[in-house]
Design a protein around this motif. Structure first.
Motif, PDB file in Angstrom:
ATOM      1  N   TYR A  74       0.848  -1.190   0.000  1.00  0.00           N
ATOM      2  CA  TYR A  74       0.000   0.000   0.000  1.00  0.00           C
ATOM      3  C   TYR A  74       0.886   1.244   0.000  1.00  0.00           C
ATOM      4  CZ  TYR A  74      -3.728   3.203   1.411  1.00  0.00           C
ATOM      5  OH  TYR A  74      -4.631   4.233   1.469  1.00  0.00           O
TER       6      TYR A  74
ATOM      7  N   TYR B 222      -4.736   2.346  -5.835  1.00  0.00           N
ATOM      8  CA  TYR B 222      -4.342   1.047  -5.284  1.00  0.00           C
ATOM      9  C   TYR B 222      -5.568   0.254  -4.836  1.00  0.00           C
ATOM     10  CZ  TYR B 222      -1.670  -2.373  -2.652  1.00  0.00           C
ATOM     11  OH  TYR B 222      -1.126  -3.551  -2.193  1.00  0.00           O
TER      12      TYR B 222
ATOM     13  N   THR C 136      -7.635  -0.985  -7.723  1.00  0.00           N
ATOM     14  CA  THR C 136      -7.001  -2.068  -8.469  1.00  0.00           C
ATOM     15  C   THR C 136      -7.046  -3.391  -7.718  1.00  0.00           C
ATOM     16  OG1 THR C 136      -5.500  -0.522  -9.557  1.00  0.00           O
ATOM     17  CG2 THR C 136      -4.850  -2.839  -9.530  1.00  0.00           C
TER      18      THR C 136
ATOM     19  N   SER D  21      -3.335  -0.237 -15.289  1.00  0.00           N
ATOM     20  CA  SER D  21      -2.774   0.031 -13.961  1.00  0.00           C
ATOM     21  C   SER D  21      -1.279   0.304 -14.021  1.00  0.00           C
ATOM     22  CB  SER D  21      -3.027  -1.171 -13.047  1.00  0.00           C
ATOM     23  OG  SER D  21      -2.296  -1.045 -11.845  1.00  0.00           O
TER      24      SER D  21
ATOM     25  N   TRP E 140       0.692  -0.474 -11.798  1.00  0.00           N
ATOM     26  CA  TRP E 140       1.341  -1.630 -11.160  1.00  0.00           C
ATOM     27  C   TRP E 140       1.592  -2.759 -12.147  1.00  0.00           C
ATOM     28  CZ3 TRP E 140      -1.847   1.546  -8.303  1.00  0.00           C
ATOM     29  CH2 TRP E 140      -1.269   2.099  -7.144  1.00  0.00           C
TER      30      TRP E 140
END
Length: 225
Positions: free
Chosen positions: A29, A75, A78, A165, A167
């Protein structure tokens, strides 16, 4: 969607450990502690081959350019609300079935053999936990666990790509450290895309819809010379 990133490189054991440790942290996170580690993470990434360094740098650039409250919202959207972006590796192979319990036990046994005790509140197949174990516990056993769940990792990468995303780049870096997908793994990915993981429990939401919140570990990066 393309299966498997194009770039591959040879990594030393030190480079593998560094790449996996950074990836583990970047899957956490985005709180003040993680954001405060960005200079250390950039130094670590600078020692890596391009196929891992380039995507990890993109993630760090995104952390630099995005307000913390927006990062937090991204975050959560997602990883808390997309089942196809689940960070628990055994979910892709076993879904919510009884067989998943035995798969989780294998992770616990690998950690115990390395002399590591996992916090009881954390599931051992969380990708950040597995990467942390591979980086600092037992590189060979950690790599084995990642390779065994290669199809799930690839579906996660594809799902993050589809969602746009930031990430996604973390999964690109992890994939670059692993062997290329084989025909068998490609078939498994195609099957997962078409069918999703197995379901057994009554009342589960269909694969690909919102799920409950996912709580992440916060592994510690050790400074490397």
């Amino acid at each position: 969607m393309r299966i498997g990133p194009a770039k591959k490189a040879r990594f030393t054991e030190t480079e593998l450990a560094t790449a996996w440790q950074v990836a583990s942290l970047l899957l956490g996170y985005p709180d003040e502690e993680l954001l405060g580690r960005r200079p250390l993470l950039r130094r670590a990434v600078g020692s890596l081959p391009a196929p891992a360094a380039e995507p990890l740098t993109r993630v760090l650039d995104h952390l630099d350019a995005t307000p913390p409250q927006d990062l937090a919202a991204e975050y959560v959207a997602t990883f808390d609300h997309r089942r196809r972006c689940c960070l628990y590796l055994t979910y892709y192979a076993y879904g919510d079935t009884r067989k998943r319990g035995m798969a989780l036990l294998r992770f616990k046994q690998a950690y115990a053999a390395a002399g590591l005790d996992l916090d009881a509140t954390e599931l051992p197949d969380h990708l950040a936990v597995v990467l942390e174990f591979a980086a600092t516990g037992d590189l060979a056993q950690g790599r084995r666990l990642l390779v065994e769940h290669r199809a799930g990792l690839e579906l996660l990468r594809l799902s993050l790509t589809e969602a746009g995303s930031p990430w996604t780049a973390v999964l690109e870096a992890v994939s670059a450290t692993l062997p290329p997908l084989t025909g068998r793994n490609e078939e498994a990915v195609a099957r997962l895309i078409a069918e999703g993981p197995p379901e057994e429990e009554v009342g589960l939401a269909p694969y690909g819809t919102a799920s409950g919140p996912v709580f992440l570990p916060d592994p510690v990066l050790e400074a490397r010379s």
